[in-house]
Structures are given as C-alpha cells and as structure tokens.
Design an enzyme around this catalytic site. Sequence first.
Site, PDB file in Angstrom:
ATOM      1  N   ASN A  97       0.843  -1.195   0.000  1.00 19.85           N
ATOM      2  CA  ASN A  97       0.000   0.000   0.000  1.00 19.85           C
ATOM      3  C   ASN A  97       0.880   1.247   0.000  1.00 19.85           C
ATOM      4  OD1 ASN A  97       0.460   0.866   2.876  1.00 19.85           O
ATOM      5  ND2 ASN A  97      -0.317  -1.207   3.209  1.00 19.85           N
ATOM      6  N   PRO A 140      -3.475 -11.738  10.381  1.00 20.09           N
ATOM      7  CA  PRO A 140      -3.803 -11.507  11.785  1.00 20.09           C
ATOM      8  C   PRO A 140      -3.917 -10.007  12.032  1.00 20.09           C
ATOM      9  CG  PRO A 140      -1.481 -12.119  11.521  1.00 20.09           C
ATOM     10  CD  PRO A 140      -2.148 -12.315  10.187  1.00 20.09           C
TER      11      PRO A 140
HETATM   12  O1  C5P Z   1      -8.725  -2.335  10.581  1.00 20.07           O
HETATM   13  P1  C5P Z   1      -7.812  -1.272  10.154  1.00 20.07           P
HETATM   14  O2  C5P Z   1      -6.702  -1.738   9.248  1.00 20.07           O
HETATM   15  O3  C5P Z   1      -8.447  -0.044   9.614  1.00 20.07           O
HETATM   16  O4  C5P Z   1      -7.138  -0.808  11.542  1.00 20.07           O
HETATM   17  C1  C5P Z   1      -6.101   0.107  11.593  1.00 20.07           C
HETATM   18  C2  C5P Z   1      -5.311  -0.079  12.856  1.00 20.07           C
HETATM   19  O5  C5P Z   1      -5.103  -1.447  13.111  1.00 20.07           O
HETATM   20  C3  C5P Z   1      -3.930   0.496  12.744  1.00 20.07           C
HETATM   21  O6  C5P Z   1      -3.513   0.895  14.038  1.00 20.07           O
HETATM   22  C4  C5P Z   1      -3.105  -0.660  12.224  1.00 20.07           C
HETATM   23  O7  C5P Z   1      -1.744  -0.536  12.554  1.00 20.07           O
HETATM   24  C5  C5P Z   1      -3.761  -1.820  12.936  1.00 20.07           C
HETATM   25  N1  C5P Z   1      -3.756  -3.093  12.200  1.00 20.07           N
HETATM   26  C6  C5P Z   1      -3.010  -4.142  12.656  1.00 20.07           C
HETATM   27  N2  C5P Z   1      -3.048  -5.357  12.014  1.00 20.07           N
HETATM   28  C7  C5P Z   1      -3.812  -5.525  10.928  1.00 20.07           C
HETATM   29  C8  C5P Z   1      -4.599  -4.466  10.452  1.00 20.07           C
HETATM   30  C9  C5P Z   1      -4.536  -3.259  11.096  1.00 20.07           C
HETATM   31  O8  C5P Z   1      -2.308  -3.977  13.652  1.00 20.07           O
HETATM   32  N3  C5P Z   1      -3.826  -6.700  10.321  1.00 20.07           N
END
Ligand code: C5P
Length: 397
Positions: free
Chosen positions: A208, A304
């Site tokens: 990304n 995860p």
């Molecule tokens: O669910 P989403 O990706 O929007 O959540 C963002 C937050 O969750 C961020 O703090 C990101 O670092 C963390 N995250 C994570 N592991 C993932 C997905 C997101 O720690 N697989």
Amino acid sequence: MLAGKRVLLIIGGGIAAYKSLELIRLLQKAGASVVPVLTRAGAQFVTPLSVSALAGHKLYEDLFDLGDEAEMGHIQLSRTADLVVVAPATADLMARMAGGRAEDLASTLLLATDKRVLVAPAMNVRMWTHPATQRNVATLRGDGVLFIGPNDGEMACGEFGPGRMAEPAQIVAAIGAALGGGPLAGRHVLVTSGPTQEPIDPVRFIANRSSGAQGTALAVALRDLGARVTFVTGPASVPPPAGVDVVRVQTAQQMLDAVQAALPADAAVMAAAVADWRVANASAQKMKKDGAGTPPSLAFVQNPDILATVAQGAMRPRLVVGFAAETESVVAHATAKRARKGCDWIVANDVSPKTGIMGGTENAVTVISDTGAEVWPRMAKDAVARRLAEKIAKALQ
Ligand code: C5P
C-alpha cells in the site's frame, strides 16, 4: 525537570540563533543553568549582551581570551557541564565537528568534551540534504552525537523542507531525555510503522501507499521524551530514526511475530498500514504466462490483526493506541474500530486522495478515546507526533 543540571550551550551562526535566546529561557525555567558559548558567526545573529544577560552567566567567545584560560581553561569548560548542546548547529560547524577540527572555541570544546553532545541542526534544505552534510551527520551519529531535528517547514530563505531548527521546547525535551530526565524515561514503547508487503511470488507483492512518515515521526517524538523505543517497520520509504531499536519486517505475519517478541511494553502505538489480506496461494516460483492468455487468479486469506491481538492479549501494554485511515465517515468508523479492537485510543484520519495526507508531510487527526473525540488542527506529521507523544507521556504518569 532539569533541576541542578548544567548545559553548555554553543550558539552557531544561523538565523535560528534567535530561537536560542528562548531556549536559554526555557532551560532556566526547567531548573538548568546555562553556560553560553557564542561562535563568531553566531554573534552576527544575536548579541553577546543578550545571550549573557539571559543566561545570567559569563559568555565565552574566544579561544585565545587569556582571561578565560586563567579563570577556566577550555578543557575544564568543556567538562563542567552535564551536556553540551549546539543550537543552532550550522552545516559548517557540523563539518568541523565531524572532521575533528579545533580552530575556534566552539570546535575545541566539542573535541575536548567528555560529555554527551546534542546538536540541533539549522540550515537551508539543500544544505541539509547535500550528501556532504548527510555524511557528516552519519559520522557524528556514529560518534554518539545526539540529534534533535531539523524539522520540516518553511524556512527563512523562503524554501520549504527539512532544515528548520527544532523548536526550543522540543530541544528542552531532548535535553531532558539525554540527561535521563524525560517524562518517558524508563518506559518502553513499541511502535509499528510503514506498509507491509505480501508476496504473490518471489518477485511480486501486494502493498500500500504508506510512507511510514507518521510512525517514524512518532518514534522520534517518543525517543525525545526519553522512552526506549522498539520500532517495528515494514518496507517504508522514509529511513528509520536513530536512537531506537529497529526491527525490519516485510509481511504482516512477521510484524506480528516481531511485536510479540518485543513485549512487554508500557505502551504500543500501531501506526503501520498492515495489509488486511495476504495471498493464500503465493507461488514458490515466479509465476509465468501460460501462453493461452489466461490470467492467474489469486486467492486471499485474512492476515492476523496485530493491534487487536496485542490489545486483547495477555501481555497487553498499559496503553494501546491504534490508527484508523479512513476515506469516509471517519469518526464513526474509528469509534467502532476502537471498540472492536479493544484499544484505548484511535488516532483517526481522512486519507482520501483530496486530503494529500497519505504520503504527504501533514496530517489532520481526531483522537478517539473513552472520553470522546478530540479534533486536532491540520499540522505537520512531526507536530502530530510530538503532541501524541506528550499525551502518551501524560497517560503513563
Ligand atoms: O482495521 P484497520 O486496518 O483499519 O485498523 C487500523 C489499525 O489497526 C492500525 O492501528 C493498524 O496498525 C492496525 N492493524 C493491525 N493489524 C492488521 C490491520 C490493522 O495492527 N492486520
């Protein structure tokens, strides 16, 4: 915070020297005494009288001032302080430090001192990014010299970019940290940063646009408040900061493993843009066109959730902070995310392309906690980082 500490402050020749007057004032307010040294170039920007009057101390300017040698030699002067601070540190002064020169009082003191040295560089963007300056910075870092800044922003010369001297309050915080007195001294903070890369085959991956800029700025701000920082980073486009424990990873699974290995921590700040899915059928060999024009199909499996795993795990840090990059209904989505993941705060931002936030230098965030949503004005990512680091320090008090 700095009660009884003695700071030898070397003021170099740059327009930012005016900020050193404020620095003297803040240091005194924090309980430190300041022994000022003004370089010849520095005296073109601030007057000796204003420096010595504010410091309430004799000003040292010249190596060959025999009166000084009789009262206090340069060796002694370089060693009576608890910390030597150079602010502003010009490109030339850093070059002389890196080269081990001793041709004026400032460079001689810097060569003779047995104390730690903290420099606050200030110069034009091009001068800062020039390979010669960057070589000198690397040499000085290797010699154990500490750096604070420079910050990004508009410069006196009209250009924009890294080169502005760190703000006086930031320098005071770095001095506190260098002397072991920062508000996060003795704390361990874990920071995740950057994108992850999920392989499709040995040469292709899914990633990304995260640059790692916000996570890196956070690690710097936490370090400057005295924390021991473990910085777990995916392949970011900005280099990891000095003075933190860097763990480089590529995939989400590796990031989770590195995060778990780094626990326990007092706080975890998850700024990484972790891939939600990885390729289930990643190929061990480079995928080939089949000749018939049939494109391969990729199957995905969910990665995860590192934040949720840490926030709900047995070794949960006292404070767990997540980020939420959204493109619509930012606060509503982030509030739901905070509950779902079980973290204490969510730092939410709008990353729709029109905001220019993703990959840019600024951020506009809303911090969501159990007390509601705090809307912060748009500011540089390092300013967001400093404010967040201060909030973290307060929460861990
Ligand atoms: O669910 P989403 O990706 O929007 O959540 C963002 C937050 O969750 C961020 O703090 C990101 O670092 C963390 N995250 C994570 N592991 C993932 C997905 C997101 O720690 N697989």
